[in-house]
Write a protein that holds these residues in place. Structure first.
Motif, PDB file in Angstrom:
ATOM      1  N   LEU A  39       0.814  -1.201   0.000  1.00 44.05           N
ATOM      2  CA  LEU A  39       0.000   0.000   0.000  1.00 44.05           C
ATOM      3  C   LEU A  39       0.852   1.258   0.000  1.00 44.05           C
ATOM      4  O   LEU A  39       0.353   2.339  -0.276  1.00 44.05           O
ATOM      5  N   ASN A  40       2.134   1.155   0.305  1.00 43.37           N
ATOM      6  CA  ASN A  40       3.032   2.308   0.297  1.00 43.37           C
ATOM      7  C   ASN A  40       3.850   2.416  -0.979  1.00 43.37           C
ATOM      8  O   ASN A  40       4.685   3.291  -1.086  1.00 43.37           O
ATOM      9  N   LEU A  41       3.639   1.544  -1.926  1.00 46.39           N
ATOM     10  CA  LEU A  41       4.437   1.561  -3.145  1.00 46.39           C
ATOM     11  C   LEU A  41       4.072   2.734  -4.041  1.00 46.39           C
ATOM     12  O   LEU A  41       2.938   3.191  -4.057  1.00 46.39           O
ATOM     13  N   ASP A  42       5.066   3.190  -4.808  1.00 45.66           N
ATOM     14  CA  ASP A  42       4.821   4.207  -5.829  1.00 45.66           C
ATOM     15  C   ASP A  42       4.200   3.492  -7.025  1.00 45.66           C
ATOM     16  O   ASP A  42       4.887   2.829  -7.793  1.00 45.66           O
ATOM     17  N   LEU A  43       2.903   3.613  -7.177  1.00 41.69           N
ATOM     18  CA  LEU A  43       2.182   2.862  -8.203  1.00 41.69           C
ATOM     19  C   LEU A  43       2.544   3.295  -9.614  1.00 41.69           C
ATOM     20  O   LEU A  43       2.348   2.534 -10.558  1.00 41.69           O
ATOM     21  N   ASP A  44       3.083   4.499  -9.778  1.00 43.67           N
ATOM     22  CA  ASP A  44       3.449   4.984 -11.116  1.00 43.67           C
ATOM     23  C   ASP A  44       4.585   4.188 -11.742  1.00 43.67           C
ATOM     24  O   ASP A  44       4.745   4.194 -12.953  1.00 43.67           O
ATOM     25  N   LYS A  45       5.360   3.504 -10.922  1.00 42.04           N
ATOM     26  CA  LYS A  45       6.485   2.744 -11.483  1.00 42.04           C
ATOM     27  C   LYS A  45       6.046   1.404 -12.091  1.00 42.04           C
ATOM     28  O   LYS A  45       6.819   0.751 -12.757  1.00 42.04           O
ATOM     29  N   PHE A  46       4.796   1.025 -11.887  1.00 42.70           N
ATOM     30  CA  PHE A  46       4.277  -0.217 -12.459  1.00 42.70           C
ATOM     31  C   PHE A  46       3.597   0.118 -13.782  1.00 42.70           C
ATOM     32  O   PHE A  46       2.431   0.487 -13.816  1.00 42.70           O
ATOM     33  N   THR A  47       4.363   0.009 -14.861  1.00 37.79           N
ATOM     34  CA  THR A  47       3.853   0.440 -16.163  1.00 37.79           C
ATOM     35  C   THR A  47       3.651  -0.703 -17.143  1.00 37.79           C
ATOM     36  O   THR A  47       2.695  -0.681 -17.909  1.00 37.79           O
ATOM     37  N   SER A  48       4.513  -1.688 -17.119  1.00 42.19           N
ATOM     38  CA  SER A  48       4.381  -2.790 -18.077  1.00 42.19           C
ATOM     39  C   SER A  48       3.372  -3.817 -17.578  1.00 42.19           C
ATOM     40  O   SER A  48       3.067  -3.882 -16.382  1.00 42.19           O
TER      41      SER A  48
END
Length: 129
Positions: free
Chosen positions: A30-39
């Motif tokens: 829940l603390n992850l930077d979701l923008d880095k998950f692109t592929s």
């Protein structure tokens, strides 16, 4: 909008420290930077981590595939809304226990029509300032 499913849950690759109820910490997805998950592969990995943290299991591969598509759609919505934030104090959306549910499924499950509360009677006066 972040919730946790319980104590002792750890996402893949974490150190194994426990996660407190309803409080994301450094070990929570829940603390992850979701923008880095692109592929597609990265989003799939995120979904697997989310399933593990939320203790989510599906009955069939077809159901899991459908839930993954909903998860991807919700993730896209979260990213788009967060990108429109004008300040760090604005509301920030994130993953939670409902991230694999469509709006329709969430509404059907959790939002129910209720009767209006009983009338409190007629208003007899108005206070003006």
């Amino acid at each position: 909008m972040s919730f946790n499913s319980g104590k002792g849950n750890t996402p893949a690759g974490s150190s194994g420290a426990s996660v407190a109820d309803d409080e994301p910490n450094e070990y929570s997805i829940l603390n992850l930077d979701l923008d880095k998950f692109t592929s597609e592969e990265e989003v799939s990995r995120l979904f697997q981590m989310w399933k593990k943290e939320m203790k989510r299991e599906y009955q069939t591969q077809e159901e899991e595939s459908q839930k993954f598509e909903v998860f991807k759609s919700n993730l896209k919505y979260i990213k788009e809304k967060n990108a429109k934030r004008e300040s760090p104090n604005d509301c920030k959306l994130g993953l939670n226990q409902f991230s694999d549910m469509s709006y329709e499924e969430f509404s059907k499950t959790y939002l129910h029509e209720t009767d209006a509360p009983p009338s409190w009677g007629a208003v007899t006066h108005v206070i003006r300032r």
